[in-house]
Design a protein around this motif. Structure first.
Motif, PDB file in Angstrom:
ATOM      1  N   VAL A  95      64.765  47.050  58.678  1.00  0.00           N
ATOM      2  CA  VAL A  95      64.651  45.592  58.726  1.00  0.00           C
ATOM      3  C   VAL A  95      65.603  45.078  59.803  1.00  0.00           C
ATOM      4  CG1 VAL A  95      64.959  43.447  57.452  1.00  0.00           C
ATOM      5  CG2 VAL A  95      64.065  45.466  56.285  1.00  0.00           C
ATOM      6  N   SER A  96      65.058  44.496  60.858  1.00  0.00           N
ATOM      7  CA  SER A  96      65.928  44.069  61.943  1.00  0.00           C
ATOM      8  C   SER A  96      66.758  42.860  61.517  1.00  0.00           C
ATOM      9  CB  SER A  96      65.112  43.740  63.188  1.00  0.00           C
ATOM     10  OG  SER A  96      64.442  42.514  63.023  1.00  0.00           O
ATOM     11  N   TYR A  99      64.913  39.559  62.147  1.00  0.00           N
ATOM     12  CA  TYR A  99      63.818  39.274  61.217  1.00  0.00           C
ATOM     13  C   TYR A  99      64.359  38.792  59.876  1.00  0.00           C
ATOM     14  CZ  TYR A  99      59.721  40.012  58.267  1.00  0.00           C
ATOM     15  OH  TYR A  99      58.694  39.834  57.373  1.00  0.00           O
ATOM     16  N   PHE A 100      65.362  39.520  59.401  1.00  0.00           N
ATOM     17  CA  PHE A 100      65.999  39.171  58.128  1.00  0.00           C
ATOM     18  C   PHE A 100      66.595  37.763  58.176  1.00  0.00           C
ATOM     19  CE2 PHE A 100      70.490  38.904  56.851  1.00  0.00           C
ATOM     20  CZ  PHE A 100      70.342  38.712  55.488  1.00  0.00           C
ATOM     21  N   LEU A 144      69.466  45.994  59.960  1.00  0.00           N
ATOM     22  CA  LEU A 144      70.574  45.238  59.379  1.00  0.00           C
ATOM     23  C   LEU A 144      71.678  46.158  58.843  1.00  0.00           C
ATOM     24  CD1 LEU A 144      71.621  42.429  58.611  1.00  0.00           C
ATOM     25  CD2 LEU A 144      70.436  42.672  56.435  1.00  0.00           C
TER      26      LEU A 144
ATOM     27  N   GLY B 134      60.310  47.158  55.794  1.00  0.00           N
ATOM     28  CA  GLY B 134      61.275  47.885  56.626  1.00  0.00           C
ATOM     29  C   GLY B 134      61.110  49.387  56.456  1.00  0.00           C
ATOM     30  N   LYS B 137      58.118  50.646  58.340  1.00  0.00           N
ATOM     31  CA  LYS B 137      58.048  50.223  59.738  1.00  0.00           C
ATOM     32  C   LYS B 137      57.580  51.336  60.684  1.00  0.00           C
ATOM     33  CE  LYS B 137      60.867  47.404  62.782  1.00  0.00           C
ATOM     34  NZ  LYS B 137      62.224  46.859  62.880  1.00  0.00           N
TER      35      LYS B 137
END
Lengths: 255, 164
Positions: A95-96, A99-100, A144, B134, B137
């Motif tokens: 999860v980048s 984005y988060f 993250l 995520g 991904k």
């Protein structure tokens, strides 16, 4: 009316009583430092205020902007402007950060009845705020907290704080494990976010972060309650004399 | 998938989500017959509720498949403490000169991850969906844009009611 008003708070975790009648008043526009030795209840207070499910209130009350904070779920507290800079931020693989954070910012905007930011607007604001903590845009594309150094994690927390514009910010040992450069970046980031509407509670072991962020009030917590409150000078006194003399003074006044 | 000709390449990407009492047993077969053949397997399994997810795959390298190369990765994500993930990577190699790699991991969506996202104002349902996306991904990014968006939406719908 105080921004945050904590009265006679008793809190336990896993059956152990950690906070014992803690009292705290924080006005909007003020920065308070909370110092104390290991195990005194600093992080418990931070996590409880943020709504962590493991912490149980046995007695007492917490009001935030005149509302019962304890009656609100963790995500609702956040949308109402409560922000916790975590001592140990968790990793979310894949999860980048961008984005988060966009999801988080837009959750708050929806809650306030504002239009959601699209990717371009978000990026414009994020670029600006990244400068505050001395990080570049590549940061937004990294997963993250995954593989972040200690300093990057803490800068990232302050960056998130800048993006989310909270009313009440609680910084839980944001200075621990930082080198001097990261400490300065965090300090100047926090100072830039001091506004008349915002209250901050800065939890720390040491006085060194308070060289960069001068608090309006300093509280010393021991055994789950505030044993002494004073101005910025109290933090320096603690730095020089340790906590022992306060313990003796507290014991004497209790007797 | 049969890699018959020399230098042929095979790729297999999958995401399997099981919810409630579902049990899934999915996977692929990669048969390397030609020389210098290459294959990649990325499999992501998500188990929710009381569901069990199984990856079962065969990588076979025949006697003539000199210099064949396979890379397999099987990751499992658990949501809740009554679900399960199982991985059976069968490997059958009949030539000494080849490379077969296998990686596997199992992780759980933790309370601390959910709390971190909640503390930023994200609802629990959205938080689970963000974490699962995520996790997937590596597979979703192989898909064409329109399909990747569909896949994410489908995942959100399938996860509805998975928490709380």
């Amino acid at each position: 009316m105080s921004l945050l008003s904590v009265k006679d708070l008793h809190v336990s975790v896993a059956g152990n009583r950690i906070l014992n009648g803690l009292e705290l008043e924080l006005e909007a526009g003020q920065v308070h430092a909370l110092m104390g030795p290991n195990g005194s209840g600093k992080s418990t207070l931070a996590l409880l205020l943020a709504g962590h499910p493991a912490y149980k209130v046995e007695k007492g009350s917490v009001s935030y902007q005149g509302r019962d904070l304890l009656d609100m779920a963790a995500d609702e507290r956040a949308r109402e402007g409560v922000f916790l800079s975590f001592q140990y931020p968790v990793e979310i693989p894949g999860v980048s950060t961008g984005y988060f954070l966009k999801a988080a910012v837009n959750a708050g905007r929806r809650h306030r009845g504002e239009d959601e930011l699209d990717a371009m607007d978000f990026l414009d604001i994020a670029r600006e705020q990244l400068k505050l903590v001395g990080m570049d845009e590549a940061f937004l594309h990294r997963s993250l907290n995954e593989g972040f150094s200690g300093g990057e994690k803490k800068r990232c927390e302050i960056f998130q704080m800048a993006m989310l514009e909270p009313r009440l910010a609680i910084l839980d040992e944001t200075d621990s494990g930082l080198d001097v450069d990261a400490l300065k970046a965090v300090g100047s980031g926090v100072n830039a976010l001091r506004t008349p509407e915002r209250g901050m509670l800065i939890i720390t072991h040491y006085q060194r972060l308070l060289d960069y962020i001068v608090p309006d009030r300093t509280h010393v917590i021991m055994g789950g309650r505030i044993v002494r409150s004073g101005d910025a000078e109290l933090a320096r006194e603690v730095e020089q004399r340790g906590y022992g003399w306060l313990e003796e003074a507290a014991a004497a006044s209790a007797a | 998938m049969i890699l018959q000709g020399d230098d042929s390449v095979g790729e297999f990407y999958s995401v399997a989500l099981t919810n409630n009492y579902q049990q899934a047993d999915t996977g692929t077969k990669m048969i390397h017959n030609g020389r210098n053949t290459k294959s990649t397997i990325i499999s992501k399994g998500i188990s929710v509720g009381k569901a069990h997810n199984t990856y079962r795959g065969l990588v076979q390298v025949g006697p003539n498949a000199e210099n064949a190369h396979n890379y397999s990765q099987c990751d499992s994500l658990l949501l809740g403490d009554e679900c399960g993930a199982h991985t059976f990577p069968y490997i059958d190699v009949r030539t000494p000169n080849c490379r077969v790699e296998h990686e596997a991991s199992t992780s759980r969506i933790g309370e601390e991850q959910l709390f971190y996202l909640a503390q930023r104002g994200i609802s629990e349902e959205d938080a689970v969906s963000i974490i699962v996306n995520g996790f997937c991904k590596r597979v979703f990014r192989e898909l064409p844009m329109e399909f990747a968006v569909e896949a994410q939406k489908l995942m959100e719908v399938s996860l509805e009611g998975a928490v709380g």
